[in-house]
Design a protein around this motif. Structure first.
Motif, mmCIF file in Angstrom:
data_model
loop_
_atom_site.group_PDB
_atom_site.id
_atom_site.type_symbol
_atom_site.label_atom_id
_atom_site.label_comp_id
_atom_site.label_asym_id
_atom_site.label_seq_id
_atom_site.Cartn_x
_atom_site.Cartn_y
_atom_site.Cartn_z
ATOM 1 N N GLN A 256 -12.284 63.794 -52.617
ATOM 2 C CA GLN A 256 -11.115 64.396 -53.273
ATOM 3 C C GLN A 256 -10.034 64.788 -52.264
ATOM 4 N N SER A 257 -10.480 65.333 -51.103
ATOM 5 C CA SER A 257 -9.494 65.718 -50.062
ATOM 6 C C SER A 257 -8.733 64.500 -49.574
ATOM 7 N N VAL B 88 -14.018 60.568 -59.815
ATOM 8 C CA VAL B 88 -14.886 61.202 -58.826
ATOM 9 C C VAL B 88 -15.633 62.369 -59.467
ATOM 10 N N ASN B 89 -14.966 63.100 -60.330
ATOM 11 C CA ASN B 89 -15.611 64.254 -60.982
ATOM 12 C C ASN B 89 -16.641 63.831 -62.019
ATOM 13 N N PHE C 243 -9.250 61.427 -59.467
ATOM 14 C CA PHE C 243 -9.885 62.730 -59.565
ATOM 15 C C PHE C 243 -10.911 62.747 -60.700
#
Lengths: 397, 394
Positions: free
Chosen positions: A168-169, A147-148, A144
């Motif tokens: 993220q999903s 990716v952020n 997470f």
């Protein structure tokens, strides 16, 4: 009121479960370390064979090496191996995720990002609840954050949309599915450890129960004292046959003395024997120690027991009042008969008070042997149950 | 949702079939999310609009069929269909878009297959998916590299492939370890269960002999007991249906089969199917034999037995493991033989517990493969070499 599942468990379960699990942890630890060594080899290949900047890869190889060394260290600490191996397991998990994150942040490429998934797979070998929670959290948080913080690494073109919400999903689904999968697997495996540990203890208690019922029936106490005479005769004949003066004589004397003396006391009388040797002989003392009787009884009942593959995975191995395919009537009648039997005196078990029955059915594994709806009916109406049975069995049985 | 969470928390008490059903249900919930994600048409830009509408409908239909199949207990078929659906979705995504995230779907699909924990399914579907994944990386390596990647296309593709194959292989290894442990535990459990039933057979036989000696009636013939069972059954049944007539008949039938030959009742084709079915179901719970109910009752009684403390040898029954000294091992073997030759441990030909083992029977026992659980080859050899002494003096 919350159920207390351990309230009526056999007291000896936890220690045996630990011993049972220890062997399996050792094997899993070995497998994980072999995978780590292979992984180091692959990283080395990338560094040497694919002309990748050494400084990006070598720190990770070094960290993997340290993890293996830590594991070897924990394995060789003598005291409390079970806790040491558990500690080694958690250290390995943290170490592996740190290594994976170092790799991911060093390279910042989508291909290396997937090394986090591989790390999860390696950790899954442990099949341990706490390890699984640690691993799932580490994977989700690392993924997470990456990716952020660096969404552009997922961009296919210079100004392309990296579709972060999808990454993220999928990451969330991936972690949730694997966590659930591991959770169910670990719960079932733990259940088997429990069952196996439980059945081992149940065996000893069933032997005791069988002996008790046999005594009620035959009214004869077992007398094993004539055994000594036979064993002495056997010893004389055996000694003569093999040409030694008295092969087992001293040991037989110790055995007879152990009936009335402790092992410590006998070290004075038999100075050529150590305390450990006399304690080992104590296990053979069948008037005092139960081991040889239990062993002999088990041996007498163990012949011709065959297990087929079909039986191994059959649910019929679990005795209950809620077998699949049985009608509701059968489930009700079987439980009701069982309950009523608990309310009457039996040669091996006196009738139980309603409060005891309710507590035991609620707080033991027997709760799961009854259909959930039926046990709820009982738990909510135990006073009615009690009244009905008392009415019909009034005046004794 | 609360029920689902409660079921997952208590999943260890479910049967294999119930666990599979639970897994299909969970996967179906995830598939619904996938299908919903497939609806925004701008994400799937390689296909025309008609396909972009039809495909989510097909996937949605597939999820519904999977759900229906699991409802009627065709759980294995439902499992296969759910895997095929997720593989179809993966194909749809990876061939329809050029986004990097779609590659993660390969891992998600493998995860769905892993979730079922079935090694054959994993080898088959997982193998196909891994091969397709490798092919996909080989032919679309440049698209998966990422614009800002610090590595070349070749290194990126190789990294993808190595990690993907590694992921598949490590989980395969996990399957093998888990299957092996599970089978071993299961095998031992079943063997122990059978041994336990033998002790309980003997306990039950002793009880029957005792009741006969006392000239008493067994419990199932007692009218008060029968009435109590009937009244309680009707009471419990009232929570599920109003009419109590039918369960009263089943209770009567339950007590009737105690004096009937249940095998004959089950085989008798002239009897109504429902009667034969109840005979088959209720036989597990009769009281005149050592049945499942009797075993559960004995198990319950063991909760009140002594609590000796645990030691490392508590469940060890192998002479070789119990003793280190060779002479102690010989003594243990001698005592074991003596016990088997002296104590009544077997049924006689009339079904009474009234027989000791003969020397010949013990010899067969000692030399059998199964008996290595108790004695080693060395002890067997000692016994064989000196068996005339065993027979004469013990």
């Amino acid at each position: 009121m919350e159920r207390q599942e351990n309230k009526y468990k056999y007291g000896q379960l936890e220690q045996f479960k630990e011993a049972l699990e220890l062997g399996h942890i050792k094997r899993k630890m070995l497998v994980v370390n072999i995978i780590i060594i292979l992984l180091s080899g692959i990283l080395l290949y990338f560094a040497i064979g694919q002309n990748i900047d050494d400084s990006l890869v070598y720190p990770s190889i070094l960290m993997l090496g340290i993890i293996v060394l830590i594991n070897i260290g924990f394995y060789h600490v003598d005291h409390d191996l079970y806790s040491n191996l558990k500690l080694a397991m958690y250290t390995t998990i943290i170490g592996l995720y740190v290594t994976a994150n170092v790799l991911v942040f060093n390279f910042l490429t989508p291909s290396v990002f997937t090394v986090l998934f591989l790390t999860y797979a390696i950790v899954a070998v442990y099949q341990d609840l706490k390890a699984m929670i640690l691993s799932s959290s580490a994977l989700f948080i690392s993924g997470f954050l990456l990716v952020n913080e660096s969404p552009r690494i997922f961009s296919p073109t210079e100004d392309g949309n990296p579709q972060i919400i999808y990454v993220q999903s999928f990451l969330l689904i991936f972690v949730l599915l694997l966590t659930l999968s591991s959770y169910i697997l670990i719960k079932r495996k733990t259940f088997f450890y429990n069952q196996l540990a439980s059945i081992k203890e149940s065996e000893l208690r069933n032997i005791e129960l069988m002996e008790e019922v046999a005594f009620i029936n035959t009214k004869k106490e077992k007398d094993l004292s004539p055994y000594y005479k036979s064993i002495e005769d056997f010893n004389k004949a055996l000694s003569k046959k093999i040409g030694v003066p008295d092969l087992l004589g001293r040991r037989i004397s110790i055995l007879t003395d152990l009936k009335t003396n402790s092992a410590v006391d006998l070290t004075q009388k038999y100075k050529d024997y150590t305390l450990e040797e006399i304690q080992e002989l104590e296990v053979l003392q069948f008037d005092v120690h139960k081991k040889m009787q239990q062993l002999s009884i088990k041996a007498s009942k163990s012949l011709d027991i065959n297990v087929t593959k079909k039986e191994i995975f059959s649910e019929s191995q679990f005795k209950s009042f809620k077998h699949i395919g049985d009608s509701r009537y059968t489930q009700i009648i079987s439980f009701v008969v069982f309950y009523t039997l608990l309310k009457i005196d039996k040669p091996y078990l006196k009738k139980l008070d309603e409060a005891v029955i309710k507590d035991m059915l609620y707080n033991s594994e027997f709760y799961y042997r009854v259909d959930r709806d039926i046990i709820e009916v009982y738990l909510n109406n135990s006073e009615v149950f009690d009244t009905i049975v008392n009415d019909y069995l009034k005046g004794g049985f | 949702m609360k029920t689902l969470i409660r079921t997952i928390r208590n999943s260890e008490f479910l049967t294999f079939n119930e666990v599979l059903k639970l897994k299909v249900l969970i996967i179906n919930l995830f598939l619904m999310v996938f299908v919903l994600l497939s609806i925004p048409l701008d994400t799937v830009d390689e296909f025309g609009w008609s396909i972009n509408i039809i495909i989510p409908i097909v996937f949605f239909g597939s999820v519904i069929v999977t759900f229906l199949l699991s409802l009627v207990n065709f759980n294995r078929v439902a499992m296969h269909l759910s895997i095929l659906t997720v593989m179809g979705l993966t194909y749809y995504y990876v061939t329809g878009t050029d986004y990097l995230f779609t590659y993660i779907l390969f891992f998600v699909s493998l995860t769905v297959i892993i979730f079922y924990q079935d090694i054959i399914t994993y080898l088959l579907y997982g193998g196909v998916l891994t091969l397709y994944g490798l092919f996909y990386i080989s032919s679309n390596g440049s698209e998966l590299t990422g614009y800002y990647s610090s590595t070349s296309i070749g290194v990126s593709s190789l990294t993808y492939q190595v990690i993907f194959v590694g992921f598949y292989l490590v989980f395969l290894l996990q399957f093998l370890i888990s299957d092996n442990i599970y089978e071993k535990l299961n095998n031992e459990y079943v063997r122990m269960n059978k041994t336990l039933e033998r002790y309980q057979d003997f306990s039950h036989s002793h009880l029957i002999e005792f009741i006969e000696k006392m000239d008493a009636n067994p419990v199932y013939k007692n009218q008060g007991f029968q009435l109590a069972v009937n009244e309680l059954s009707v009471f419990v049944n009232e929570f599920f249906e109003e009419d109590g007539t039918e369960i009263t008949e089943v209770v009567e039938f339950y007590f009737f089969i105690h004096s009937a030959d249940i095998d004959e009742v089950i085989k008798d084709e002239n009897l109504p199917a429902v009667t034969r079915r109840y005979a088959s179901e209720l036989r597990k719970y009769t009281l005149n034999k050592r049945t499942e109910l009797v075993s559960i009752l004995f198990d319950f009684a063991t909760l009140f037995k002594g609590e000796d403390s645990y030691d490392d040898n508590r469940y060890v029954y192998n002479i070789d493991k119990l003793f280190r000294n060779r002479l102690d091992k010989i003594l243990a073997l001698v005592i074991l033989y003596k016990y088997l030759r002296t104590e009544i441990t077997q049924y006689d030909r009339f079904g009474f517990i009234n027989r000791v083992l003969t020397h010949e029977e013990i010899t067969v026992m000692f030399t059998s493969k199964e008996f290595r659980e108790f004695i080693s080859f060395e002890q067997v050899n000692f016994f064989v070499d000196n068996q005339e002494l065993f027979e004469k003096h013990l």
